[in-house]
Motif scaffolding. Structure first.
Motif, PDB file in Angstrom:
ATOM      1  N   ASP A 272       0.131  -1.284  10.722  1.00 15.64           N
ATOM      2  CA  ASP A 272       1.540  -1.943  11.598  1.00 15.64           C
ATOM      3  C   ASP A 272       0.707  -2.653  12.416  1.00 15.64           C
ATOM      4  OD1 ASP A 272       2.897  -0.347   9.753  1.00 15.64           O
ATOM      5  OD2 ASP A 272       3.096   1.330  11.348  1.00 15.64           O
ATOM      6  N   GLY A 273       1.565  -3.942  12.856  1.00 13.32           N
ATOM      7  CA  GLY A 273       1.319  -4.882  13.873  1.00 13.32           C
ATOM      8  C   GLY A 273       0.337  -5.693  13.861  1.00 13.32           C
ATOM      9  N   VAL A 274      -0.200  -5.957  12.508  1.00 14.85           N
ATOM     10  CA  VAL A 274      -1.518  -6.680  12.294  1.00 14.85           C
ATOM     11  C   VAL A 274      -0.907  -7.821  11.134  1.00 14.85           C
ATOM     12  CG1 VAL A 274      -3.612  -6.916  11.032  1.00 14.85           C
ATOM     13  CG2 VAL A 274      -3.317  -4.946  12.770  1.00 14.85           C
ATOM     14  N   GLY A 275      -1.428  -9.000  11.565  1.00 17.06           N
ATOM     15  CA  GLY A 275      -1.064 -10.198  10.577  1.00 17.06           C
ATOM     16  C   GLY A 275      -1.973 -10.366   9.606  1.00 17.06           C
ATOM     17  N   HIS A 276      -2.107 -11.594   9.003  1.00 13.33           N
ATOM     18  CA  HIS A 276      -2.959 -12.056   7.983  1.00 13.33           C
ATOM     19  C   HIS A 276      -4.503 -11.796   8.302  1.00 13.33           C
ATOM     20  CE1 HIS A 276      -3.408 -13.851   4.242  1.00 13.33           C
ATOM     21  NE2 HIS A 276      -4.058 -14.888   4.601  1.00 13.33           N
ATOM     22  N   ASN A 277      -4.818 -12.018   9.617  1.00 12.42           N
ATOM     23  CA  ASN A 277      -6.239 -12.170   9.773  1.00 12.42           C
ATOM     24  C   ASN A 277      -6.941 -10.618   9.957  1.00 12.42           C
ATOM     25  OD1 ASN A 277      -8.793 -12.794  10.524  1.00 12.42           O
ATOM     26  ND2 ASN A 277      -8.359 -13.987  12.417  1.00 12.42           N
ATOM     27  N   LEU A 278      -6.953  -9.867   9.013  1.00 13.21           N
ATOM     28  CA  LEU A 278      -7.158  -8.451   9.111  1.00 13.21           C
ATOM     29  C   LEU A 278      -8.367  -7.939   9.790  1.00 13.21           C
ATOM     30  CD1 LEU A 278      -6.073  -7.756   5.435  1.00 13.21           C
ATOM     31  CD2 LEU A 278      -5.008  -6.659   7.542  1.00 13.21           C
ATOM     32  N   PRO A 279      -9.561  -8.600   9.472  1.00 12.41           N
ATOM     33  CA  PRO A 279     -10.763  -8.073  10.055  1.00 12.41           C
ATOM     34  C   PRO A 279     -10.786  -8.341  11.790  1.00 12.41           C
ATOM     35  CG  PRO A 279     -11.474  -9.874   8.754  1.00 12.41           C
ATOM     36  CD  PRO A 279      -9.990  -9.312   8.511  1.00 12.41           C
ATOM     37  N   GLN A 280     -10.063  -9.649  12.094  1.00  7.98           N
ATOM     38  CA  GLN A 280     -10.308 -10.018  13.550  1.00  7.98           C
ATOM     39  C   GLN A 280      -9.040  -9.040  14.296  1.00  7.98           C
ATOM     40  OE1 GLN A 280     -10.801 -14.009  13.858  1.00  7.98           O
ATOM     41  NE2 GLN A 280     -11.786 -13.933  16.002  1.00  7.98           N
ATOM     42  N   GLU A 281      -8.125  -8.835  13.667  1.00  3.68           N
ATOM     43  CA  GLU A 281      -6.883  -8.281  14.372  1.00  3.68           C
ATOM     44  C   GLU A 281      -7.190  -6.540  14.372  1.00  3.68           C
ATOM     45  OE1 GLU A 281      -2.990  -9.912  13.517  1.00  3.68           O
ATOM     46  OE2 GLU A 281      -3.909 -11.085  12.217  1.00  3.68           O
ATOM     47  N   ALA A 282      -7.745  -6.092  13.218  1.00  2.00           N
ATOM     48  CA  ALA A 282      -7.973  -4.730  13.297  1.00  2.00           C
ATOM     49  C   ALA A 282      -9.454  -4.309  12.731  1.00  2.00           C
ATOM     50  CB  ALA A 282      -6.818  -4.237  12.172  1.00  2.00           C
ATOM     51  N   PRO A 283     -10.507  -4.704  13.456  1.00  4.39           N
ATOM     52  CA  PRO A 283     -11.716  -4.462  12.957  1.00  4.39           C
ATOM     53  C   PRO A 283     -12.024  -3.150  12.682  1.00  4.39           C
ATOM     54  CG  PRO A 283     -11.802  -5.099  15.319  1.00  4.39           C
ATOM     55  CD  PRO A 283     -10.298  -5.290  14.698  1.00  4.39           C
ATOM     56  N   VAL A 284     -11.498  -2.330  13.508  1.00  2.00           N
ATOM     57  CA  VAL A 284     -11.915  -0.647  13.326  1.00  2.00           C
ATOM     58  C   VAL A 284     -11.263  -0.269  12.201  1.00  2.00           C
ATOM     59  CG1 VAL A 284     -11.392   1.595  14.150  1.00  2.00           C
ATOM     60  CG2 VAL A 284     -11.866  -0.191  15.831  1.00  2.00           C
ATOM     61  N   ASP A 285     -10.200  -0.500  11.619  1.00  2.00           N
ATOM     62  CA  ASP A 285      -9.557  -0.277  10.429  1.00  2.00           C
ATOM     63  C   ASP A 285     -10.481  -1.006   9.172  1.00  2.00           C
ATOM     64  OD1 ASP A 285      -6.585   1.021  10.756  1.00  2.00           O
ATOM     65  OD2 ASP A 285      -7.255  -0.613  12.372  1.00  2.00           O
ATOM     66  N   PHE A 286     -10.909  -2.034   9.380  1.00  2.00           N
ATOM     67  CA  PHE A 286     -11.429  -2.783   8.228  1.00  2.00           C
ATOM     68  C   PHE A 286     -12.979  -2.368   8.165  1.00  2.00           C
ATOM     69  CE2 PHE A 286     -13.313  -6.309   6.120  1.00  2.00           C
ATOM     70  CZ  PHE A 286     -12.351  -6.887   5.365  1.00  2.00           C
ATOM     71  N   ALA A 287     -13.497  -2.040   9.221  1.00  2.00           N
ATOM     72  CA  ALA A 287     -14.757  -1.403   9.206  1.00  2.00           C
ATOM     73  C   ALA A 287     -14.638   0.276   8.335  1.00  2.00           C
ATOM     74  CB  ALA A 287     -15.493  -1.337  10.504  1.00  2.00           C
ATOM     75  N   GLU A 288     -13.777   0.864   9.004  1.00  2.00           N
ATOM     76  CA  GLU A 288     -13.447   1.896   8.239  1.00  2.00           C
ATOM     77  C   GLU A 288     -13.311   2.026   6.827  1.00  2.00           C
ATOM     78  OE1 GLU A 288     -10.601   3.952  10.407  1.00  2.00           O
ATOM     79  OE2 GLU A 288     -11.840   4.552  12.191  1.00  2.00           O
ATOM     80  N   ALA A 289     -12.511   1.085   6.410  1.00  2.00           N
ATOM     81  CA  ALA A 289     -12.574   1.124   4.805  1.00  2.00           C
ATOM     82  C   ALA A 289     -13.779   0.714   4.206  1.00  2.00           C
ATOM     83  CB  ALA A 289     -11.348  -0.052   4.785  1.00  2.00           C
ATOM     84  N   VAL A 290     -14.629  -0.054   4.664  1.00  4.20           N
ATOM     85  CA  VAL A 290     -16.054  -0.473   4.189  1.00  4.20           C
ATOM     86  C   VAL A 290     -16.590   0.846   4.210  1.00  4.20           C
ATOM     87  CG1 VAL A 290     -18.063  -1.724   4.510  1.00  4.20           C
ATOM     88  CG2 VAL A 290     -15.801  -2.800   4.798  1.00  4.20           C
ATOM     89  N   LEU A 291     -16.721   1.649   5.276  1.00  2.85           N
ATOM     90  CA  LEU A 291     -17.561   2.721   5.267  1.00  2.85           C
ATOM     91  C   LEU A 291     -17.290   3.928   4.346  1.00  2.85           C
ATOM     92  CD1 LEU A 291     -18.229   2.597   9.120  1.00  2.85           C
ATOM     93  CD2 LEU A 291     -19.956   2.148   7.519  1.00  2.85           C
ATOM     94  N   ALA A 292     -15.892   3.912   4.169  1.00  2.00           N
ATOM     95  CA  ALA A 292     -15.379   4.855   3.385  1.00  2.00           C
ATOM     96  C   ALA A 292     -16.002   4.588   1.979  1.00  2.00           C
ATOM     97  CB  ALA A 292     -13.969   4.810   3.318  1.00  2.00           C
ATOM     98  N   LEU A 293     -16.045   3.263   1.595  1.00  2.74           N
ATOM     99  CA  LEU A 293     -16.399   2.994   0.314  1.00  2.74           C
ATOM    100  C   LEU A 293     -18.075   3.268  -0.019  1.00  2.74           C
ATOM    101  CD1 LEU A 293     -14.375  -0.121  -0.532  1.00  2.74           C
ATOM    102  CD2 LEU A 293     -14.151   2.313  -1.577  1.00  2.74           C
ATOM    103  N   MET A 294     -18.790   2.795   1.284  1.00  8.56           N
ATOM    104  CA  MET A 294     -19.946   2.962   1.471  1.00  8.56           C
ATOM    105  C   MET A 294     -20.428   4.586   1.167  1.00  8.56           C
ATOM    106  SD  MET A 294     -21.404   0.086   1.636  1.00  8.56           S
ATOM    107  CE  MET A 294     -23.126   0.585   1.825  1.00  8.56           C
ATOM    108  N   ALA A 295     -19.737   5.391   1.623  1.00  6.33           N
ATOM    109  CA  ALA A 295     -19.986   6.883   1.709  1.00  6.33           C
ATOM    110  C   ALA A 295     -19.690   7.307   0.396  1.00  6.33           C
ATOM    111  CB  ALA A 295     -19.296   7.558   2.756  1.00  6.33           C
ATOM    112  N   GLY A 296     -19.043   6.767  -0.618  1.00  9.20           N
ATOM    113  CA  GLY A 296     -18.633   6.946  -1.920  1.00  9.20           C
ATOM    114  C   GLY A 296     -17.348   7.903  -1.787  1.00  9.20           C
TER     115      GLY A 296
END
Length: 306
Positions: A272-296
Motif C-alpha cells: 500500500d502507498g507504493v507506486g511503480h518504483n518498488l525497490p526505491q519506494e519500498a526497499p525493506v519489502d523488496f529485500a525481504e522478498a529476495v531473502l525469503a527466496l534465498m532462504a528457500g
C-alpha cells in the motif's frame, strides 16, 4: 562505489557488485526510466545475509555500451533477457535469484520462463511481466489506455524528438505520475537521471515501445526467443510478485489474471502507498522478498492476496 565492466553478448555491461563472490547470487534489475540507484537501500540487507549482489545498468543506460555500431539498438524484451543470460554466463553464475521491475522484471521473467535452471527464485514487479506481441493491438479498458499515453507518444517521431530534447523533464514527469505518493527530492532524481545521458538511450527506449506493438521489426538475433514467448511459457520457479498499491502504470489488481502463468511456488504481495518504483519506494519489502527466496521459503505457505 566501484563500477565494473564486462563484455557479455553484444554489450560491454557496466555493473556494481557487492558482497562475497562465493555467496549465493542475486541479480537486481532496474526498469525505465530508472537505474541501479533504485536498489541502494535493497543491497545492504542482502549483503548482510551473505549474498553476492550484482546490479547492472541495462542496455541504453549509464556506462553500459554496445560493442559494435552495427548491433541494432533494440529495446525488445528478448534482447533484455538475452543480455541477462549473457551476463550470468560471463560472471560464471550458474544460478541466481533474479529480482526486477518494469524492463528489469521483464528480463527476469523471461529468463525464469525459458531457462528455469538458471533461476533459484524470482521477484518481479507487476506479475507475469512478459509481452504477448500478437495481441498487443487489442485495446484495453479506456482508463488503462490513458495510463499508457507515454508509450503511444513514443510511437511517433514527435515522441522521439521529445524524449531526445526533454529526456530529463519527461522522465521526471513519469516518476511523479507513476509514484504519486513518493516524495523524492532533486538529488535523488539527479543521481538516476545521469544514466539517461547514454548515447543509445533514446533509440533503445523508442524501439522498446514500438516493437512491443509490432510497429517495427525486432533484432533478428532475438527472433527465436520472441517466437517462444508467443506461447506464453509458464514460470515454474519459486516466485514472489510485488504490486504497488498506488502504481500509476498498472492498477494493483491488474495482475490478478496472471496467476495461471505461475505454476511453481507463488505468492503475490500488494504494498500500500507504493507506486511503480518498488525497490526505491519500498526497499525493506523488496529485500525481504529476495531473502525469503534465498532462504528457500515455501511460497505455498506464504500469505497471498490473489
Amino acid at each position: 562505489m566501484t563500477i565494473h565492466h564486462v563484455d557479455a553478448g553484444v554489450l560491454r555491461v557496466a555493473f556494481e557488485q557487492h558482497g562475497p563472490l562465493d555467496g549465493p547470487a542475486v541479480v537486481l534489475l532496474h526498469g525505465f526510466p530508472y537505474d541501479v540507484r533504485a536498489f541502494d537501500a535493497v543491497v545492504p540487507p542482502l549483503v548482510a545475509a551473505g549474498c553476492r549482489v550484482v546490479v547492472p545498468w541495462l542496455r541504453g543506460y549509464g556506462a553500459t555500451r554496445f560493442l559494435s555500431p552495427a548491433t541494432p539498438r533494440s529495446g525488445q524484451q528478448a534482447a533484455l533477457a538475452m543480455d541477462l543470460l549473457a551476463l550470468l554466463d560471463v560472471l560464471e553464475i550458474p544460478q541466481a535469484v533474479l529480482a526486477g521491475y518494469d524492463w528489469g522484471g521483464r528480463a527476469a521473467c523471461i529468463v525464469a520462463a525459458l531457462w528455469p535452471g538458471r533461476v533459484a527464485g524470482l521477484v518481479t514487479g507487476g506479475g507475469y511481466n512478459v509481452h504477448h506481441v500478437p495481441s498487443a493491438m487489442t485495446p484495453a479498458a479506456p482508463e488503462d489506455e490513458q495510463r499508457l499515453w507515454y508509450q503511444y507518444y513514443f510511437h511517433s517521431e514527435r515522441g522521439r524528438a521529445g524524449l531526445a530534447l526533454h529526456r530529463q523533464a519527461l522522465c521526471r514527469l513519469l516518476w511523479r505520475l507513476w509514484s504519486p505518493e513518493w516524495r523524492f527530492d532533486d538529488a535523488t532524481y539527479d543521481r538516476t537521471a545521469a544514466a539517461f545521458d547514454n548515447p543509445d538511450f533514446v533509440d533503445v527506449v523508442v524501439h522498446s515501445y514500438r516493437v512491443r506493438y509490432g510497429l517495427v521489426a525486432g533484432d533478428p538475433a532475438c527472433d527465436m526467443v520472441e517466437q517462444r514467448l508467443c506461447d506464453r511459457p509458464p514460470i515454474t520457479v519459486p516466485t514472489i510478485t510485488l504490486e504497488g498499491g498506488s502504481d500509476g502504470v498498472m492498477r494493483a489488481d491488474g495482475s490478478l489474471r496472471h496467476r495461471p502463468h505461475f505454476t511453481g511456488p507463488y505468492a503475490r504481495r500488494v504494498i500500500d502507498g507504493v507506486g511503480h518504483n518498488l525497490p526505491q519506494e519500498a526497499p525493506v519489502d523488496f529485500a525481504e522478498a529476495v531473502l525469503a527466496l534465498m532462504a528457500g521459503a515455501n511460497q505455498g505457505d506464504a500469505k497471498s492476496t490473489d
